[in-house]
Design a protein around this motif. Structure first.
Motif, PDB file in Angstrom:
ATOM      1  N   PRO A   1       0.812  -1.221   0.000  1.00 45.41           N
ATOM      2  CA  PRO A   1       0.000   0.000   0.000  1.00 45.41           C
ATOM      3  C   PRO A   1       0.843   1.267   0.000  1.00 45.41           C
ATOM      4  O   PRO A   1       2.046   1.246   0.278  1.00 45.41           O
ATOM      5  N   VAL A   2       0.204   2.366  -0.320  1.00 41.99           N
ATOM      6  CA  VAL A   2       0.746   3.707  -0.109  1.00 41.99           C
ATOM      7  C   VAL A   2      -0.175   4.373   0.918  1.00 41.99           C
ATOM      8  O   VAL A   2      -1.397   4.360   0.762  1.00 41.99           O
ATOM      9  N   HIS A   3       0.411   4.933   1.961  1.00 41.92           N
ATOM     10  CA  HIS A   3      -0.380   5.482   3.069  1.00 41.92           C
ATOM     11  C   HIS A   3      -0.479   7.005   2.965  1.00 41.92           C
ATOM     12  O   HIS A   3       0.489   7.690   2.605  1.00 41.92           O
ATOM     13  N   TYR A   4      -1.661   7.520   3.307  1.00 35.85           N
ATOM     14  CA  TYR A   4      -1.895   8.970   3.333  1.00 35.85           C
ATOM     15  C   TYR A   4      -2.556   9.336   4.651  1.00 35.85           C
ATOM     16  O   TYR A   4      -3.508   8.675   5.100  1.00 35.85           O
ATOM     17  N   ARG A   5      -2.051  10.413   5.251  1.00 36.56           N
ATOM     18  CA  ARG A   5      -2.644  10.921   6.477  1.00 36.56           C
ATOM     19  C   ARG A   5      -3.864  11.767   6.126  1.00 36.56           C
ATOM     20  O   ARG A   5      -3.805  12.639   5.259  1.00 36.56           O
ATOM     21  N   LEU A   6      -4.987  11.483   6.773  1.00 33.68           N
ATOM     22  CA  LEU A   6      -6.236  12.204   6.518  1.00 33.68           C
ATOM     23  C   LEU A   6      -6.521  13.223   7.612  1.00 33.68           C
ATOM     24  O   LEU A   6      -5.994  13.133   8.723  1.00 33.68           O
ATOM     25  N   GLN A   7      -7.365  14.174   7.291  1.00 32.24           N
ATOM     26  CA  GLN A   7      -7.852  15.172   8.241  1.00 32.24           C
ATOM     27  C   GLN A   7      -9.375  15.163   8.237  1.00 32.24           C
ATOM     28  O   GLN A   7     -10.003  14.768   7.248  1.00 32.24           O
ATOM     29  N   ASP A   8      -9.958  15.603   9.341  1.00 30.57           N
ATOM     30  CA  ASP A   8     -11.405  15.768   9.358  1.00 30.57           C
ATOM     31  C   ASP A   8     -11.814  16.694   8.217  1.00 30.57           C
ATOM     32  O   ASP A   8     -11.189  17.746   8.001  1.00 30.57           O
TER      33      ASP A   8
END
Length: 453
Positions: free
Chosen positions: A372-379
Motif C-alpha cells: 500500500p501507499v499510506h496517506y494521512r487524513l484530516q477531518d
C-alpha cells in the motif's frame, strides 16, 4: 386437388404431429421452440400439409400453390419417405412468368417434381441449438441462404423455420442471458443481507449511501456513497464496501478491461472471491493492513487462475482507518483517486503494486507484488474514485471529460458524498450531451468527519 397418395401421407403426418405435440422441457430444445409446427402451418395456409413425392407430377404442386395462396413452402420426400428437397411458391411463379413455353412444359403430367425442386435442404433436429442452426444456414449458397428450412423430431417432419425466426430466437436467448447475468451482478453489489432483485425489475444503476457513526469520541465518522451503472446489460465495473473492523472500512472499485458478458464474468469472480473470503475469514490477530494485503493477494491469484489470459482489471482498494485517520491505498494501475481538502482537489497517483517486471493490474501476474501507499487524513477530507467511463467520455467534438473537470467538481462542491456523485453525474451528462456513452460508469465518494459526541 390432392390425390389419394397425398391424402395417405397427410394421415401419416398427423400421427407424426401428435407424436411431437408436447414440447420437451430442457434447455437444448432451441430450434424446436422457433419453428412453425405442422399444426401452425395448417392454420396459416389452410392446407393439410401432406408432403409431395419427388416423382409426383410438378403440376400437382402448381395446383396446390394456386389453390392455397398462403402456402409458401413445401418440403419434398423421396420414395423412402425422407425429405430430399423443397419447393418455393415464388420459384414456381417465376418459372410460369418466363414465357408460354415454360408454362406449357411445367404443366405437362410427365414433368416430375424432382426436376423442379431445390435439392440439398437444410434439415435440423428440433434439439439443435440456435447457434448450430445459424452456422448451417449461413453455409448455404448465396441464392438459397435465406430459404426456409426443415425441422424434424425423432426423424419425423415437425415443421419449418426461417432465418428470421432463428435470429429472433438468438436475440431472445441473449437478452435472457444478459438479464440473468445482470441480476447476478446486482446481487453481488447488493447492500442489505438477503435482499434480492426481482426478475424484470432490475435497476439500471446501483446506488448506495451509508454513514459509519463513531462508536467513541476517538473514532472519526465516515460517510460514503457509490454509483454503478453498466453501459448495457451486465458490465465490467465493480464497487463495494466492507466493514473490515471496528476501526476500519474497506472500499473496492475495479474496472475490468472489455465489456459485456466477458467483463461481467470477471466481475463475478472478483465479487464472489471478496464476499466469500471476508464472510468466512478466520480471526488471526493480524493488523488490518496485513489482512488486506493477504486478501488482495488471494483475490489476484484466483482472478489470474479463473480469467482468460487477456483479461485483467485496474482498480483501487482503499482501507480507511477511522481511529488513526489513515488511508491505505492499493492502486492496481488505476490512477483515478482524488482527495479534496479545503476546496482544493489533488490526484493521488502513487502505487505500491507490481515491480519493474510486473504490470500493476489485477489478474495479470500470479505473484503480483502488493504493497500500500499510506496517506494521512484530516477531518473534512473527501476521497473520490471513478472508472474511466467518467474520465474518458468524449463530447461531440471529441474532447475528453478529463481529470480537470473532476477536480473542478470536487473543489466547488460541498464535500458530501451523495452530493458529489450527483453533481459529477449531472456535469458528465451535460458535457457529453448527445454523444454516445461508451463505457460502464462507477463512482465512489468517502467523507471523513469528526468524531461525534
Amino acid at each position: 386437388m390432392q390425390n389419394t397418395a397425398m391424402a395417405e401421407r397427410s394421415h401419416s403426418l398427423e400421427s407424426s404431429e401428435k407424436h411431437g405435440s408436447t414440447l420437451p422441457i430442457f434447455s437444448a430444445f432451441e430450434v424446436g421452440r422457433k419453428v412453425l409446427t405442422v399444426q401452425r402451418l395448417k392454420e396459416l395456409s389452410g392446407y393439410d400439409y401432406a408432403l409431395p413425392l419427388e416423382d409426383d407430377p410438378a403440376v400437382q404442386v402448381y395446383e396446390l400453390y394456386r389453390n392455397f395462396p398462403d402456402l409458401q413452402y413445401l418440403p419434398v420426400m423421396d420414395s423412402r419417405g425422407q425429405i430430399s428437397g423443397y419447393t418455393l411458391r415464388n420459384q414456381f411463379l417465376a418459372i410460369l412468368s418466363k414465357n408460354h413455353y415454360s408454362r406449357e412444359l411445367m404443366l405437362r403430367p410427365d414433368v416430375k417434381l424432382k426436376s423442379m425442386m431445390r435439392t440439398g435442404p437444410v434439415i435440423l433436429d428440433a434439439h439443435a441449438t440456435l447457434s448450430e442452426a445459424s452456422s448451417a444456414l449461413m453455409a448455404r449458397p448465396e441464392e438459397s441462404r435465406f430459404d426456409p428450412f426443415v425441422v424434424t423430431m425423432e426423424d419425423r417432419f415437425y415443421g419449418i423455420s426461417t432465418v428470421d425466426l432463428v435470429l429472433r430466437g438468438m436475440n431472445s436467448f441473449l437478452r435472457r442471458d444478459n438479464e440473468a447475468c445482470l441480476e447476478a451482478q446486482h446481487a453481488l453489489l447488493q447492500w442489505q443481507p438477503g435482499e434480492r432483485w426481482e426478475p424484470g425489475n432490475i435497476p439500471s444503476a446501483s446506488v448506495q449511501k451509508y454513514t459509519r457513526t463513531a462508536e467513541s469520541r476517538e473514532i472519526a465518522t465516515l460517510d460514503f456513497s457509490r454509483y454503478v451503472s453498466p453501459l448495457s446489460g451486465p458490465g465490467g465495473d465493480f464497487s463495494q464496501s466492507y466493514d473490515f473492523s471496528n476501526q476500519s472500512q474497506l472500499f473496492m472499485l475495479f474496472d475490468v478491461c472489455g465489456k459485456g458478458l466477458k467483463a461481467s464474468s470477471m466481475v463475478s469472480i472478483i465479487g464472489t472471491t471478496l464476499h466469500s473470503a471476508l464472510r468466512y475469514e478466520i480471526a488471526t490477530g493480524e493488523s488490518d493492513n496485513t489482512r488486506v494485503r493477504k486478501l488482495l493477494e488471494k483475490l489476484n491469484a484466483i482472478t489470474y487462475e479463473l480469467s482468460p489470459a487477456e483479461m485483467y482489471a485496474t482498480g483501487i482498494a482503499l482501507l480507511v482507518n477511522r481511529k488513526r485517520k489513515i488511508a491505505s491505498v492499493y492502486d492496481f494501475g488505476h490512477g483515478m483517486l482524488w482527495i479534496a481538502r479545503n476546496h482544493r482537489a489533488h490526484r493521488l497517483e502513487k502505487s505500491g503494486i507490481g515491480n519493474s517486471d510486473q504490470a500493476p493490474f489485477l489478474g495479470m501476474h500470479s505473484d503480483l507484488l502488493i504493497q500500500p501507499v499510506h496517506y494521512r487524513l484530516q477531518d473534512g477530507d473527501l476521497l473520490f474514485s471513478c472508472s474511466d467511463g467518467i474520465l474518458e467520455q468524449r463530447d461531440g467534438s471529441g474532447e475528453m471529460f478529463g481529470s480537470h473537470r473532476i477536480e473542478e467538481i470536487l473543489s466547488r462542491t460541498r464535500p458530501e458524498p451523495e452530493r458529489i456523485n450527483r453533481e459529477m453525474l449531472q456535469y458528465w451528462e451535460s458535457f457529453r450531451e448527445d454523444a454516445r456513452a461508451t463505457d460502464d460508469l462507477s463512482m465512489m465518494s468517502i467523507f471523513l468527519g469528526p468524531a461525534r459526541a
